[in-house]
Design a protein around this motif. Structure first.
Motif, PDB file in Angstrom:
ATOM      1  N   ASN A   9      54.678 102.095   9.399  1.00  0.00           N
ATOM      2  CA  ASN A   9      53.642 101.467  10.800  1.00  0.00           C
ATOM      3  C   ASN A   9      52.379 101.119  10.710  1.00  0.00           C
ATOM      4  O   ASN A   9      51.442 101.371  11.487  1.00  0.00           O
ATOM      5  CB  ASN A   9      54.052 102.853  11.761  1.00  0.00           C
ATOM      6  CG  ASN A   9      55.723 103.357  11.823  1.00  0.00           C
ATOM      7  OD1 ASN A   9      56.154 102.198  12.475  1.00  0.00           O
ATOM      8  ND2 ASN A   9      55.866 104.003  12.089  1.00  0.00           N
ATOM      9  N   HIS A  10      52.289 101.451   9.445  1.00  0.00           N
ATOM     10  CA  HIS A  10      50.157 100.390   9.031  1.00  0.00           C
ATOM     11  C   HIS A  10      50.506  98.962   8.931  1.00  0.00           C
ATOM     12  O   HIS A  10      51.836  98.539   7.955  1.00  0.00           O
ATOM     13  CB  HIS A  10      49.868 101.662   7.887  1.00  0.00           C
ATOM     14  CG  HIS A  10      49.659 102.694   8.976  1.00  0.00           C
ATOM     15  ND1 HIS A  10      50.048 103.957   9.188  1.00  0.00           N
ATOM     16  CD2 HIS A  10      48.317 103.161   9.586  1.00  0.00           C
ATOM     17  CE1 HIS A  10      49.661 104.734   9.209  1.00  0.00           C
ATOM     18  NE2 HIS A  10      48.777 104.791   9.678  1.00  0.00           N
ATOM     19  N   TYR A  11      49.637  98.639   8.567  1.00  0.00           N
ATOM     20  CA  TYR A  11      49.750  97.020   7.919  1.00  0.00           C
ATOM     21  C   TYR A  11      48.459  97.097   6.947  1.00  0.00           C
ATOM     22  O   TYR A  11      47.507  97.785   6.885  1.00  0.00           O
ATOM     23  CB  TYR A  11      48.453  95.979   8.744  1.00  0.00           C
ATOM     24  CG  TYR A  11      49.842  95.646  10.429  1.00  0.00           C
ATOM     25  CD1 TYR A  11      50.618  94.726  10.318  1.00  0.00           C
ATOM     26  CD2 TYR A  11      49.881  96.789  10.878  1.00  0.00           C
ATOM     27  CE1 TYR A  11      51.296  94.539  11.196  1.00  0.00           C
ATOM     28  CE2 TYR A  11      50.261  96.175  12.383  1.00  0.00           C
ATOM     29  CZ  TYR A  11      51.796  95.263  12.566  1.00  0.00           C
ATOM     30  OH  TYR A  11      52.104  94.965  13.316  1.00  0.00           O
ATOM     31  N   SER A  13      46.576  94.123   3.711  1.00  0.00           N
ATOM     32  CA  SER A  13      45.986  92.584   4.739  1.00  0.00           C
ATOM     33  C   SER A  13      47.005  91.963   3.762  1.00  0.00           C
ATOM     34  O   SER A  13      47.186  92.778   2.077  1.00  0.00           O
ATOM     35  CB  SER A  13      45.007  93.130   4.317  1.00  0.00           C
ATOM     36  OG  SER A  13      44.222  93.216   2.836  1.00  0.00           O
ATOM     37  N   ASP A  55      56.579  93.201   9.998  1.00  0.00           N
ATOM     38  CA  ASP A  55      55.611  92.299  11.127  1.00  0.00           C
ATOM     39  C   ASP A  55      55.242  91.830  10.609  1.00  0.00           C
ATOM     40  O   ASP A  55      53.748  91.849   9.431  1.00  0.00           O
ATOM     41  CB  ASP A  55      55.364  93.521  12.259  1.00  0.00           C
ATOM     42  CG  ASP A  55      54.545  92.953  12.863  1.00  0.00           C
ATOM     43  OD1 ASP A  55      54.066  91.762  13.461  1.00  0.00           O
ATOM     44  OD2 ASP A  55      53.411  93.452  13.555  1.00  0.00           O
ATOM     45  N   GLN A  57      52.728  89.420  12.786  1.00  0.00           N
ATOM     46  CA  GLN A  57      52.365  88.963  13.761  1.00  0.00           C
ATOM     47  C   GLN A  57      50.412  89.609  13.891  1.00  0.00           C
ATOM     48  O   GLN A  57      49.720  88.485  14.793  1.00  0.00           O
ATOM     49  CB  GLN A  57      52.916  89.876  14.896  1.00  0.00           C
ATOM     50  CG  GLN A  57      54.626  89.893  15.554  1.00  0.00           C
ATOM     51  CD  GLN A  57      54.846  88.870  15.482  1.00  0.00           C
ATOM     52  OE1 GLN A  57      53.963  88.074  16.249  1.00  0.00           O
ATOM     53  NE2 GLN A  57      55.199  88.191  14.963  1.00  0.00           N
ATOM     54  N   HIS A  58      50.055  89.947  12.969  1.00  0.00           N
ATOM     55  CA  HIS A  58      48.634  89.996  13.293  1.00  0.00           C
ATOM     56  C   HIS A  58      48.052  89.120  11.978  1.00  0.00           C
ATOM     57  O   HIS A  58      48.629  89.501  11.068  1.00  0.00           O
ATOM     58  CB  HIS A  58      48.722  92.385  13.045  1.00  0.00           C
ATOM     59  CG  HIS A  58      48.145  92.296  13.974  1.00  0.00           C
ATOM     60  ND1 HIS A  58      49.159  92.340  15.140  1.00  0.00           N
ATOM     61  CD2 HIS A  58      48.832  94.079  13.729  1.00  0.00           C
ATOM     62  CE1 HIS A  58      48.850  93.174  15.448  1.00  0.00           C
ATOM     63  NE2 HIS A  58      49.545  94.140  15.916  1.00  0.00           N
ATOM     64  N   ARG A  59      47.489  88.025  12.281  1.00  0.00           N
ATOM     65  CA  ARG A  59      46.923  87.397  11.148  1.00  0.00           C
ATOM     66  C   ARG A  59      46.128  88.020  10.180  1.00  0.00           C
ATOM     67  O   ARG A  59      45.456  89.061  10.214  1.00  0.00           O
ATOM     68  CB  ARG A  59      45.892  86.620  11.935  1.00  0.00           C
ATOM     69  CG  ARG A  59      45.192  85.178  11.100  1.00  0.00           C
ATOM     70  CD  ARG A  59      44.485  84.463  11.915  1.00  0.00           C
ATOM     71  NE  ARG A  59      43.673  83.444  11.263  1.00  0.00           N
ATOM     72  CZ  ARG A  59      44.492  83.153  11.251  1.00  0.00           C
ATOM     73  NH1 ARG A  59      45.459  81.752  12.295  1.00  0.00           N
ATOM     74  NH2 ARG A  59      43.423  81.296  11.023  1.00  0.00           N
ATOM     75  N   HIS A  61      47.267  90.448   7.669  1.00  0.00           N
ATOM     76  CA  HIS A  61      48.391  91.310   7.204  1.00  0.00           C
ATOM     77  C   HIS A  61      50.461  91.423   8.125  1.00  0.00           C
ATOM     78  O   HIS A  61      50.372  90.596   8.461  1.00  0.00           O
ATOM     79  CB  HIS A  61      47.799  92.168   8.289  1.00  0.00           C
ATOM     80  CG  HIS A  61      46.285  92.936   8.595  1.00  0.00           C
ATOM     81  ND1 HIS A  61      45.439  91.964   8.914  1.00  0.00           N
ATOM     82  CD2 HIS A  61      45.411  93.616   7.036  1.00  0.00           C
ATOM     83  CE1 HIS A  61      43.825  92.288   8.111  1.00  0.00           C
ATOM     84  NE2 HIS A  61      44.228  92.796   8.510  1.00  0.00           N
ATOM     85  N   TYR A  62      50.642  92.467   6.929  1.00  0.00           N
ATOM     86  CA  TYR A  62      51.928  92.638   7.736  1.00  0.00           C
ATOM     87  C   TYR A  62      52.197  94.186   7.875  1.00  0.00           C
ATOM     88  O   TYR A  62      51.237  94.701   6.227  1.00  0.00           O
ATOM     89  CB  TYR A  62      52.723  92.264   5.856  1.00  0.00           C
ATOM     90  CG  TYR A  62      52.858  90.671   6.298  1.00  0.00           C
ATOM     91  CD1 TYR A  62      54.036  90.336   7.091  1.00  0.00           C
ATOM     92  CD2 TYR A  62      52.280  89.576   5.267  1.00  0.00           C
ATOM     93  CE1 TYR A  62      54.082  88.499   6.955  1.00  0.00           C
ATOM     94  CE2 TYR A  62      52.751  88.322   5.399  1.00  0.00           C
ATOM     95  CZ  TYR A  62      53.850  88.067   6.014  1.00  0.00           C
ATOM     96  OH  TYR A  62      53.667  86.403   6.614  1.00  0.00           O
TER      97      TYR A  62
END
Length: 67
Positions: A9-11, A13, A55, A57-59, A61-62
Motif C-alpha cells: 500500500n505504498h509506492y 519510484s 498499481d 496509476q501514479h506516474r 511509481h508502482y
C-alpha cells in the motif's frame, strides 16, 4: 520488488526499483515490461486478483495495493 513486498500500500519510484532490482543498469521500459510479464504470470497461475493489485496509476511509481 522486495521494497514493495515489505511495504504494501505504498509506492516505489521507478528510480528506486531500477536501483534495487537492476542496480541502475536498465531503463524505465524494463520496469514496464517486467511488471507486465509479472501480471501475466500471476493471472496464468490463477492469481488474477493479485495481478490487479500491482498499481502503476501514479506516474513514475508502482505499488502493491493490498485490500
Amino acid at each position: 520488488l522486495e521494497r514493495l513486498a515489505r511495504r504494501p500500500n505504498h509506492y516505489a519510484s521507478h528510480a528506486q526499483l531500477l536501483e534495487d532490482v537492476w542496480r541502475g543498469t536498465r531503463s524505465v521500459s524494463t520496469i514496464r515490461s517486467a511488471v507486465g510479464e509479472l501480471r501475466k504470470s500471476l493471472a496464468a497461475a490463477g492469481m488474477g486478483d493479485l495481478a490487479q493489485m500491482i498499481d502503476g496509476q501514479h506516474r513514475g511509481h508502482y505499488g502493491l495495493m493490498l485490500r
